[in-house]
Design a protein around this motif. Structure first.
Motif, PDB file in Angstrom:
ATOM      1  N   ALA A 205       0.797  -1.220   0.000  1.00 19.10           N
ATOM      2  CA  ALA A 205       0.000   0.000   0.000  1.00 19.10           C
ATOM      3  C   ALA A 205       0.833   1.274   0.000  1.00 19.10           C
ATOM      4  N   LEU A 206       2.124   1.189   0.250  1.00 18.07           N
ATOM      5  CA  LEU A 206       2.953   2.391   0.386  1.00 18.07           C
ATOM      6  C   LEU A 206       3.059   3.158  -0.929  1.00 18.07           C
ATOM      7  N   THR A 207       3.083   4.483  -0.810  1.00 29.94           N
ATOM      8  CA  THR A 207       3.325   5.336  -1.972  1.00 29.94           C
ATOM      9  C   THR A 207       4.824   5.337  -2.271  1.00 29.94           C
ATOM     10  N   PRO A 208       5.223   5.702  -3.480  1.00 27.53           N
ATOM     11  CA  PRO A 208       6.659   5.729  -3.798  1.00 27.53           C
ATOM     12  C   PRO A 208       7.459   6.618  -2.838  1.00 27.53           C
ATOM     13  N   ARG A 209       6.930   7.793  -2.455  1.00 27.12           N
ATOM     14  CA  ARG A 209       7.673   8.671  -1.557  1.00 27.12           C
ATOM     15  C   ARG A 209       7.801   8.056  -0.179  1.00 27.12           C
ATOM     16  N   LEU A 210       6.723   7.451   0.298  1.00 25.50           N
ATOM     17  CA  LEU A 210       6.778   6.830   1.619  1.00 25.50           C
ATOM     18  C   LEU A 210       7.731   5.642   1.627  1.00 25.50           C
ATOM     19  N   ARG A 211       7.766   4.892   0.553  1.00 23.26           N
ATOM     20  CA  ARG A 211       8.706   3.774   0.452  1.00 23.26           C
ATOM     21  C   ARG A 211      10.153   4.269   0.427  1.00 23.26           C
ATOM     22  N   ALA A 212      10.374   5.424  -0.220  1.00 23.04           N
ATOM     23  CA  ALA A 212      11.730   5.986  -0.265  1.00 23.04           C
ATOM     24  C   ALA A 212      12.206   6.433   1.118  1.00 23.04           C
ATOM     25  N   GLU A 213      11.253   6.835   1.986  1.00 24.62           N
ATOM     26  CA  GLU A 213      11.603   7.284   3.340  1.00 24.62           C
ATOM     27  C   GLU A 213      11.674   6.147   4.349  1.00 24.62           C
ATOM     28  N   LEU A 214      11.243   4.955   3.927  1.00 23.22           N
ATOM     29  CA  LEU A 214      11.091   3.839   4.856  1.00 23.22           C
ATOM     30  C   LEU A 214      12.433   3.264   5.308  1.00 23.22           C
ATOM     31  N   VAL A 215      12.559   3.032   6.617  1.00 22.47           N
ATOM     32  CA  VAL A 215      13.710   2.330   7.182  1.00 22.47           C
ATOM     33  C   VAL A 215      13.342   0.877   7.421  1.00 22.47           C
ATOM     34  N   ASP A 216      12.213   0.647   8.090  1.00 19.81           N
ATOM     35  CA  ASP A 216      11.728  -0.713   8.284  1.00 19.81           C
ATOM     36  C   ASP A 216      10.270  -0.697   8.689  1.00 19.81           C
ATOM     37  N   THR A 241      -5.532  -2.873   7.729  1.00 20.12           N
ATOM     38  CA  THR A 241      -6.709  -2.427   6.977  1.00 20.12           C
ATOM     39  C   THR A 241      -6.557  -0.974   6.530  1.00 20.12           C
ATOM     40  N   ARG A 242      -7.263  -0.635   5.466  1.00 19.69           N
ATOM     41  CA  ARG A 242      -7.286   0.720   4.892  1.00 19.69           C
ATOM     42  C   ARG A 242      -5.876   1.236   4.604  1.00 19.69           C
ATOM     43  N   GLY A 243      -5.069   0.375   4.080  1.00 16.42           N
ATOM     44  CA  GLY A 243      -3.672   0.706   3.836  1.00 16.42           C
ATOM     45  C   GLY A 243      -3.472   1.872   2.890  1.00 16.42           C
ATOM     46  N   GLU A 244      -4.246   1.919   1.816  1.00 13.04           N
ATOM     47  CA  GLU A 244      -4.073   3.009   0.849  1.00 13.04           C
ATOM     48  C   GLU A 244      -4.442   4.359   1.467  1.00 13.04           C
ATOM     49  N   ASP A 245      -5.505   4.380   2.281  1.00 12.52           N
ATOM     50  CA  ASP A 245      -5.877   5.632   2.954  1.00 12.52           C
ATOM     51  C   ASP A 245      -4.770   6.069   3.910  1.00 12.52           C
ATOM     52  N   LYS A 246      -4.244   5.151   4.676  1.00 15.12           N
ATOM     53  CA  LYS A 246      -3.186   5.483   5.632  1.00 15.12           C
ATOM     54  C   LYS A 246      -1.933   5.971   4.914  1.00 15.12           C
ATOM     55  N   ALA A 247      -1.593   5.319   3.794  1.00 10.59           N
ATOM     56  CA  ALA A 247      -0.405   5.727   3.053  1.00 10.59           C
ATOM     57  C   ALA A 247      -0.582   7.119   2.471  1.00 10.59           C
ATOM     58  N   ARG A 248      -1.752   7.429   1.965  1.00 13.89           N
ATOM     59  CA  ARG A 248      -1.991   8.739   1.382  1.00 13.89           C
ATOM     60  C   ARG A 248      -1.918   9.838   2.446  1.00 13.89           C
ATOM     61  N   VAL A 249      -2.522   9.615   3.603  1.00 14.45           N
ATOM     62  CA  VAL A 249      -2.494  10.607   4.685  1.00 14.45           C
ATOM     63  C   VAL A 249      -1.073  10.800   5.197  1.00 14.45           C
ATOM     64  N   THR A 250      -0.350   9.692   5.384  1.00 17.68           N
ATOM     65  CA  THR A 250       1.025   9.791   5.893  1.00 17.68           C
ATOM     66  C   THR A 250       1.902  10.562   4.919  1.00 17.68           C
ATOM     67  N   THR A 251       1.766  10.302   3.632  1.00 14.07           N
ATOM     68  CA  THR A 251       2.561  11.007   2.621  1.00 14.07           C
ATOM     69  C   THR A 251       2.291  12.506   2.671  1.00 14.07           C
ATOM     70  N   ALA A 252       1.036  12.862   2.869  1.00 11.77           N
ATOM     71  CA  ALA A 252       0.685  14.291   2.931  1.00 11.77           C
ATOM     72  C   ALA A 252       1.273  14.982   4.151  1.00 11.77           C
ATOM     73  N   LEU A 253       1.589  14.221   5.198  1.00 13.88           N
ATOM     74  CA  LEU A 253       2.096  14.809   6.433  1.00 13.88           C
ATOM     75  C   LEU A 253       3.612  14.693   6.584  1.00 13.88           C
ATOM     76  N   LEU A 254       4.299  14.181   5.588  1.00 17.82           N
ATOM     77  CA  LEU A 254       5.737  13.986   5.725  1.00 17.82           C
ATOM     78  C   LEU A 254       6.501  15.289   5.889  1.00 17.82           C
ATOM     79  N   ASP A 255       5.959  16.363   5.403  1.00 19.41           N
ATOM     80  CA  ASP A 255       6.660  17.644   5.514  1.00 19.41           C
ATOM     81  C   ASP A 255       6.393  18.328   6.854  1.00 19.41           C
ATOM     82  N   ARG A 256       5.517  17.782   7.660  1.00 23.00           N
ATOM     83  CA  ARG A 256       5.257  18.356   8.962  1.00 23.00           C
ATOM     84  C   ARG A 256       6.400  18.027   9.925  1.00 23.00           C
TER      85      ARG A 256
END
Length: 272
Positions: A205-216, A241-256
């Motif tokens: 479910a991870l977005t490309p940006r979230l996967r690039a930031e992932l350590v584990d 559950t709801r992996g795509e929703d969680k990935a999208r929200v997390t990606t939007a908050l990475l700059d916070r």
């Protein structure tokens, strides 16, 4: 007056006497073709043709059966078309020797008698093989096309790293972490392990940006999944559950500016 010779008797040349045999006045001769009526000859010719037409299918069938029997005997009962080579294609993680050993087909085995499905199944039991296709290449070659498993994650185990595919199957063990694979920390990787399946769902479910930031991805329980990101940040994921929703929200908050982002309930996100 002397009596005359006896009636009915003859004197031979040697002076003897005896009876003369009857004279044969007949002999065997071959009748000409005109001796048999034309209608009879036509009837006999038609009868011969009918007998030949009636016998012809049986003769052809017998010939075909005999030829088929010879072919079957040649293919199945002799080594004339026996296996001389097992050609392996597509193998990189496994060696051709490992594939041939797993196939278990002895040299000289009639090619027509090789159980293709059974042979493919035995080769598919190799950990690194996802599936195998076995075909015949006449007259004497068995061709094995191997599709190997593709790693999607690496799991630390006892100072080494095991590689799992998209189904959670462990098929490689390496001394160093493989490049390009995300790290997943869990207790018992395997296709029947619920934590393994949850981790794979998260990774998918991870977005490309979230996967690039992932350590584990750390899985401490089916509803206790945490993502560790660069910069010592972490994401509380909750369950899978709801992996795509969680990935999208997390990606939007990475700059916070937040050390922890909690998306376990993606409709009510908290961060600190």
């Amino acid at each position: 007056m002397s009596p005359g010779p006896a009636r009915g008797r003859t004197t031979g040349a040697d002076g003897g006497s005896g009876r003369r045999g009857p004279t044969r006045r007949w002999q065997l001769v071959r009748a000409g073709s005109d001796a048999v009526p034309a209608s009879t000859r036509r009837f006999m010719a038609r009868a011969r043709q009918r007998r030949m037409r009636a016998a012809l299918p049986w003769a052809v069938a017998a010939g075909v059966l005999a030829f088929a029997g010879f072919v079957v005997w040649t293919l199945l009962g002799t080594g004339l078309f026996g296996v001389r080579e097992v050609r392996v294609e597509g193998a990189e993680l496994v060696t051709p020797v490992q594939v041939r050993d797993a196939a278990g087909v002895a040299d000289g085995t009639p090619l027509a008698r090789v159980d293709l499905a059974g042979t493919a199944g035995r080769i598919g039991d190799l950990p690194a093989v996802e599936r195998a296709e076995v075909t015949r290449d006449w007259p004497d070659v068995l061709v094995v096309r191997v599709t190997e498993r593709t790693g999607v994650a690496a799991v630390p185990r006892g100072g080494r790293f095991v590689v799992v595919d998209r189904a959670g199957v462990v098929f490689r063990t390496l001394s160093q972490r493989p490049e390009g694979l995300p790290l997943v920390r869990l207790a018992a990787p395997g296709p029947a392990d619920s934590d393994t399946q949850a981790a794979l769902e998260v990774l998918a479910a991870l977005t490309p940006r979230l996967r690039a930031e992932l350590v584990d991805v750390t899985v401490e329980g089916i509803a206790r999944i945490t993502l560790h990101l660069r910069g010592e940040r972490r994401v509380v994921w909750g369950d899978a559950t709801r992996g795509e929703d969680k990935a999208r929200v997390t990606t939007a908050l990475l700059d916070r500016e937040a050390a922890t982002i909690d998306v376990s309930a993606p409709d009510v996100v908290t961060f600190r």
